[in-house]
Design an enzyme around this catalytic site. Structure first.
Site, mmCIF file in Angstrom:
data_model
loop_
_atom_site.group_PDB
_atom_site.id
_atom_site.type_symbol
_atom_site.label_atom_id
_atom_site.label_comp_id
_atom_site.label_asym_id
_atom_site.label_seq_id
_atom_site.Cartn_x
_atom_site.Cartn_y
_atom_site.Cartn_z
ATOM 1 N N ASP A 168 111.912 64.264 79.556
ATOM 2 C CA ASP A 168 112.880 63.832 78.915
ATOM 3 C C ASP A 168 114.225 63.539 79.794
ATOM 4 O OD1 ASP A 168 111.456 63.575 76.622
ATOM 5 O OD2 ASP A 168 112.131 65.494 75.713
ATOM 6 N N ARG A 208 119.193 59.700 74.504
ATOM 7 C CA ARG A 208 119.274 60.159 75.899
ATOM 8 C C ARG A 208 119.825 58.896 76.843
ATOM 9 N NH1 ARG A 208 117.551 64.995 75.407
ATOM 10 N NH2 ARG A 208 115.586 65.375 74.064
#
Ligand code: S3P
Length: 430
Positions: free
Chosen positions: A316, A389
């Site tokens: 991530d 993100r």
């Protein structure tokens, strides 16, 4: 949808910060709390949209879940107390809820329909549908169950020995959760280790699991008991501030109470390998998780090669690492990261398009990206593509850009980090 204008920072990132609770652990606290008998008390729960989807799903199955900010209390009668939900369940943007919930539902004699937003509806579910069907769950959905909406009827299921075809903690966790309901012990042979929060948390709830090198065995028919879970700060959220402090001149930042589970600390390894000035202190162990602090100062960085077993430990964090690499000396190559194509956006494409738009020299490869360092970012327009993100990466990039940056669709940041902009304001020197 309101856009946001972001300005470059005039001085360093300074001070102390705690980041919100870990997303993966928060989801699992709700799931295991709901499957356990008695009361579970969760503190520092991530009050973000994704984790609220997991709460919503278990409330729909009759579990009493009370939430005040980041404190959550779950009162459950355990597996036997769960009820068939009356309505289809909306999973929003949350891939973790979708895949882990399918694992639980595989073992329950209910008919349930799951659906999500446009992004989740285009993410592959067949990776969990296949093993769960093999265990005996009846699952149908769009394109033969590859995509949501999916309907599942679980019930009596058989144990399996399973080698996940993709490096995914969500797939591993779905099968482990289904294993709780199977007619015997379920084995998962994981060629590359992925985050192990499911294994840790099962044990925190009094469950039995054995881990022998690459084989994880979950025993069937366990009685789990409610407990207390203190969720560590999310290292995936901390990563944005670690990179900010690394690339903004004259910075020094300490992040406290952050999760340092070895399956998640690839970002620290990358920063160290690039030559960052970083100090990590492991301070305490709770429920199988390690918690500590990270102090980082801005320094000269060098481009590196990133791939192999490191990728699942920082999956991530790759968007923010790509930004980091634009400021290092020399070239950075990221490979073995094809899984990025199946995240909230195709993160190889969205990272490359976004950073190119902000002035970086970066190109996509099939399984990663190649980034040239020492680039001055121009600023301009950055689209989050509805991916939290990517949105946060653009906000950090704007700190060092020559001009202002317009962030399109910042609201998606609430999925994992609702206080992101407030925290960012707090660490900017006044
Ligand atoms: C997660 C696992 C990872 C990660 C996601 C959360 C989890 O996905 O990208 O944000 O909580 O298990 P994969 O397991 O699909 O790689």
């Amino acid at each position: 949808m309101t856009n946001k204008i972001l300005h470059a920072i005039q001085s360093g990132i300074k001070g102390n910060l705690t980041v919100p609770g870990d997303k993966s652990i928060s989801h699992r606290a709700i799931i295991f709390g709901s499957l356990s008998k008695g009361r579970t008390v969760v503190s520092n729960f991530l009050d973000g949209e994704d984790c609220l989807r997991t709460i919503h799903a278990f409330r729909a199955m009759g579990v009493t879940i009370q939430k005040e900010g980041s404190n959550v209390t779950i009162d459950s009668n355990g597996i036997d107390g769960l009820k068939e939900p009356k309505q289809p369940i909306d999973l929003g943007n949350s891939g973790t809820t979708a895949r882990l919930l399918l694992g639980v539902l595989a073992g329950l004699p209910f008919h349930v329909t799951l659906f999500g937003d446009d992004s989740l509806t285009s993410r592959p579910m067949d990776r969990v549908v296949r093993p769960l069907r093999q265990m005996g769950a009846k699952i149908d959905g769009r394109e033969n169950g590859k995509y949501l909406p999916i309907s599942i009827r679980g019930g009596a299921i058989q144990s399996i020995s399973f080698i996940p075809p993709v490096k995914s903690a969500q797939v591993k966790s779905a099968v482990l959760l289904a294993g709780l309901f199977a007619d015997g012990n379920t084995n998962i042979i994981e060629p590359t280790t992925t985050r192990d929060h499911t294994e840790n948390m099962l044990q925190a709830f009094g469950g039995d699991i054995t881990i022998d090198q690459k084989t994880i065995t979950i025993l069937t028919n366990q009685s789990l008991k409610g407990t207390t879970i203190d969720v560590p700060g999310d290292i995936s959220s901390a990563a944005f501030f670690l990179v900010a402090a690394a690339i903004v001149p004259d910075s020094k930042l300490t992040i406290h109470d952050v999760g340092l589970n070895h399956t998640r600390t690839g970002i620290i390894d990358v920063l160290k390998k690039m030559g960052a000035s970083i100090e990590v202190k492991e301070e305490r162990h709770i429920g199988g998780e390690i918690i500590g602090s990270i102090t980082i100062e801005s320094s000269d960085l060098n481009g590196i090669e990133i791939g192999g077993d490191l990728i699942p430990r920082m999956i991530d964090e790759i968007p923010i690492v790509a930004l980091l690499a634009t400021q290092a000396n020399g070239r950075t190559v990221i490979r073995d990261a094809e899984e990025l194509r199946y995240k909230e956006s195709d993160r190889i494409q969205s990272v490359v398009d976004t950073l190119q738009g902000l002035g970086a020299s970066i190109r996509a490869t099939e399984d990663g990206m190649i980034i040239e360092g020492n680039t001055s970012l121009t600023g301009g327009v950055g689209n989050s593509y509805g991916d939290h993100r990517i949105g946060m990466m653009i906000a950090i990039a704007s700190l060092i850009a020559e001009q202002d940056t317009q962030l399109i669709d910042p609201a998606c940041i609430n999925i994992s980090y609702p206080s992101f902009f407030a925290d960012l304001a707090n660490v900017q020197q006044k």
